[in-house]
Design a protein around this motif. Structure first.
Motif, mmCIF file in Angstrom:
data_model
loop_
_atom_site.group_PDB
_atom_site.id
_atom_site.type_symbol
_atom_site.label_atom_id
_atom_site.label_comp_id
_atom_site.label_asym_id
_atom_site.label_seq_id
_atom_site.Cartn_x
_atom_site.Cartn_y
_atom_site.Cartn_z
ATOM 1 N N THR A 28 34.076 26.737 48.993
ATOM 2 C CA THR A 28 32.903 25.740 49.090
ATOM 3 C C THR A 28 33.315 24.373 48.296
ATOM 4 N N ARG A 29 33.009 23.453 48.984
ATOM 5 C CA ARG A 29 33.167 22.078 48.174
ATOM 6 C C ARG A 29 31.733 21.785 48.041
ATOM 7 N N THR A 30 31.522 21.594 46.680
ATOM 8 C CA THR A 30 30.105 21.283 46.068
ATOM 9 C C THR A 30 29.793 20.002 45.984
ATOM 10 N N ALA A 31 30.949 19.072 45.752
ATOM 11 C CA ALA A 31 30.625 17.727 45.394
ATOM 12 C C ALA A 31 32.124 17.261 45.583
ATOM 13 N N ALA A 32 32.108 15.896 45.555
ATOM 14 C CA ALA A 32 33.239 15.072 45.795
ATOM 15 C C ALA A 32 34.489 15.694 44.736
ATOM 16 N N GLY A 33 35.462 16.006 44.884
ATOM 17 C CA GLY A 33 36.510 16.599 44.239
ATOM 18 C C GLY A 33 35.893 17.982 43.342
ATOM 19 N N ARG A 34 35.075 18.716 43.739
ATOM 20 C CA ARG A 34 34.620 19.823 43.140
ATOM 21 C C ARG A 34 34.363 21.039 44.109
ATOM 22 N N TYR A 35 34.833 22.088 43.607
ATOM 23 C CA TYR A 35 34.666 23.278 44.293
ATOM 24 C C TYR A 35 34.238 24.245 43.595
ATOM 25 N N ASP A 36 33.908 25.484 44.184
ATOM 26 C CA ASP A 36 33.477 26.492 43.536
ATOM 27 C C ASP A 36 34.478 27.482 43.033
ATOM 28 N N ILE A 37 35.581 27.187 43.221
ATOM 29 C CA ILE A 37 36.797 27.769 42.364
ATOM 30 C C ILE A 37 37.360 27.046 41.340
ATOM 31 N N ASP A 38 36.847 26.004 40.744
ATOM 32 C CA ASP A 38 37.304 25.083 39.984
ATOM 33 C C ASP A 38 37.778 25.898 38.558
ATOM 34 N N ASP A 39 37.078 26.845 38.245
ATOM 35 C CA ASP A 39 37.441 27.846 37.090
ATOM 36 C C ASP A 39 38.845 28.614 37.271
ATOM 37 N N LEU A 40 38.843 28.763 38.576
ATOM 38 C CA LEU A 40 40.269 29.451 38.796
ATOM 39 C C LEU A 40 41.535 28.392 38.923
ATOM 40 N N ILE A 41 41.109 27.346 39.429
ATOM 41 C CA ILE A 41 42.207 26.268 39.467
ATOM 42 C C ILE A 41 42.542 25.958 38.245
ATOM 43 N N ALA A 42 41.735 25.787 37.007
ATOM 44 C CA ALA A 42 41.832 25.492 35.827
ATOM 45 C C ALA A 42 42.589 26.350 35.079
ATOM 46 N N ARG A 43 42.402 27.501 35.340
ATOM 47 C CA ARG A 43 42.845 28.817 34.550
ATOM 48 C C ARG A 43 44.440 28.887 34.924
ATOM 49 N N PHE A 44 44.571 28.733 36.409
ATOM 50 C CA PHE A 44 46.083 28.986 36.854
ATOM 51 C C PHE A 44 47.013 27.493 36.699
ATOM 52 N N SER A 45 46.311 26.689 36.343
ATOM 53 C CA SER A 45 47.024 25.404 35.965
ATOM 54 C C SER A 45 47.512 25.253 34.574
ATOM 55 N N GLN A 46 47.040 26.403 33.501
ATOM 56 C CA GLN A 46 47.617 26.353 32.179
ATOM 57 C C GLN A 46 48.952 26.456 32.223
ATOM 58 N N PRO A 47 49.841 25.944 31.275
ATOM 59 C CA PRO A 47 51.205 26.365 31.109
ATOM 60 C C PRO A 47 51.471 27.687 30.632
#
Length: 311
Positions: A28-47
């Motif tokens: 789900t796209r909740t807003a411009a540039g925001r998705y309901d999986i933003d927490d997963l994207i942030a987690r897997f973007s960590q080095p």
């Protein structure tokens, strides 16, 4: 005395078969540039917490009989209040390996699905780990409707897409010789039917019934385009001049100059375009001139044009 030896055994993944049936993903796209999986994207973007040593041996793998069947992706766009469905997702990779003994083995993957009811199919032959990475692929898309995707049209463009359907049947050839520029070639056909464009204010600008373009040898990386015949049927062009003498088509090309600090230090290689023939059928041109008193309107209808080779 003990001597520390470099390990000669490298990590190895050997997979004899992997089959996944009817997986589903909901996004789900909740807003411009925001998705309901933003927490997963942030987690897997960590080095990685412990980076691999620079001289570490690469992980080796051999995958056999990888198949995904009947997959689906359900995408809900809340700001645009639209939903998109990708169904019938099929992915097949009979064999893929980066083992030294298998780098010259040809890989034959296939990807197919339906996006909002439009079928896409492809197959390829590649040697992804060979020195030149040779790849050949075919893509087919039949009657893809652009209307459900108009909300993603970039606002920065001077025109607005109102409708259209696209079909393609393309062949791709790619290789990257060592110490040489990569080569990417496209051939096949592209069709765009029932397409209409307006200016940013919504005024009619350009439309046509059917466009057929034959691609003979298109090399985007080398800035070379060689086309076969280009046929355009039912073209309708609206040209206007306002009371200040401004012509709508000329204004479309008025873009602000690039900042000096971002300008290229060396001139870019110019594009080279050649085609075998152009055929315009059932063309209509409307001219509206508000710079005269009274305003003038002209109509040219039923125009046709056939040319030979163009370079």
């Amino acid at each position: 005395m003990w001597t520390r030896l470099r390990p000669w055994v490298f990590p190895l993944l050997l997979l004899t078969a992997l089959e996944i049936d009817q997986p589903e993903v909901r996004l789900t796209r909740t807003a411009a540039g925001r998705y309901d999986i933003d927490d997963l994207i942030a987690r897997f973007s960590q080095p990685a917490p412990v980076p691999a040593p620079p001289d570490a041996a690469p992980a080796r793998f051999a995958l056999h009989n990888v198949q995904l069947r009947g997959g689906a992706v359900h995408f809900t766009d809340q700001p645009l209040q639209r939903a998109h469905q990708l169904t019938g997702l099929t992915l097949a990779v009979p064999f893929l390996s980066n083992l030294p003994t298998a780098i010259d083995t040809e890989v034959t993957p296939r990807l197919a699905f339906q996006l909002d009811g439009t079928a896409f199919d492809s197959d390829a032959k590649a040697k992804p780990f060979a020195s030149q990475h040779p790849t050949q692929a075919q893509f087919k898309l039949n009657g893809f409707d652009l209307a459900p995707w108009l909300g993603y049209w970039p606002d920065a463009l001077p025109v607005k897409l109102q409708r259209g359907k696209v079909s393609t049947e393309l062949a791709l050839h790619f290789e990257a010789p060592p110490k040489q520029p990569p080569v990417l070639r496209l051939s096949g056909r592209v069709n765009a039917d029932d397409l209409a464009l307006t200016d940013c204010a919504g005024a009619a600008l350009l439309s046509w019934g059917a466009l057929d373009v034959a691609l003979r040898d298109v090399q985007p990386l080398a800035r070379q385009i060689t086309l076969g015949a280009v046929t355009l049927d039912g073209l309708s062009l609206d040209v206007t001049r306002d009371a200040r003498g401004r012509i709508n088509l000329v204004q479309l090309g008025d873009t602000p100059p690039a900042p000096a600090e971002t300008a290229a230090s060396t001139p870019a290689t110019p594009w080279h375009v050649a085609l075998d023939a152009i055929a315009l059928q059932n063309t209509r041109v409307r001219w509206h001139d508000a710079g005269t008193q009274p305003a003038a309107q002209l109509l040219l209808d039923g125009l046709s044009l056939d040319t030979g080779p163009v370079h």
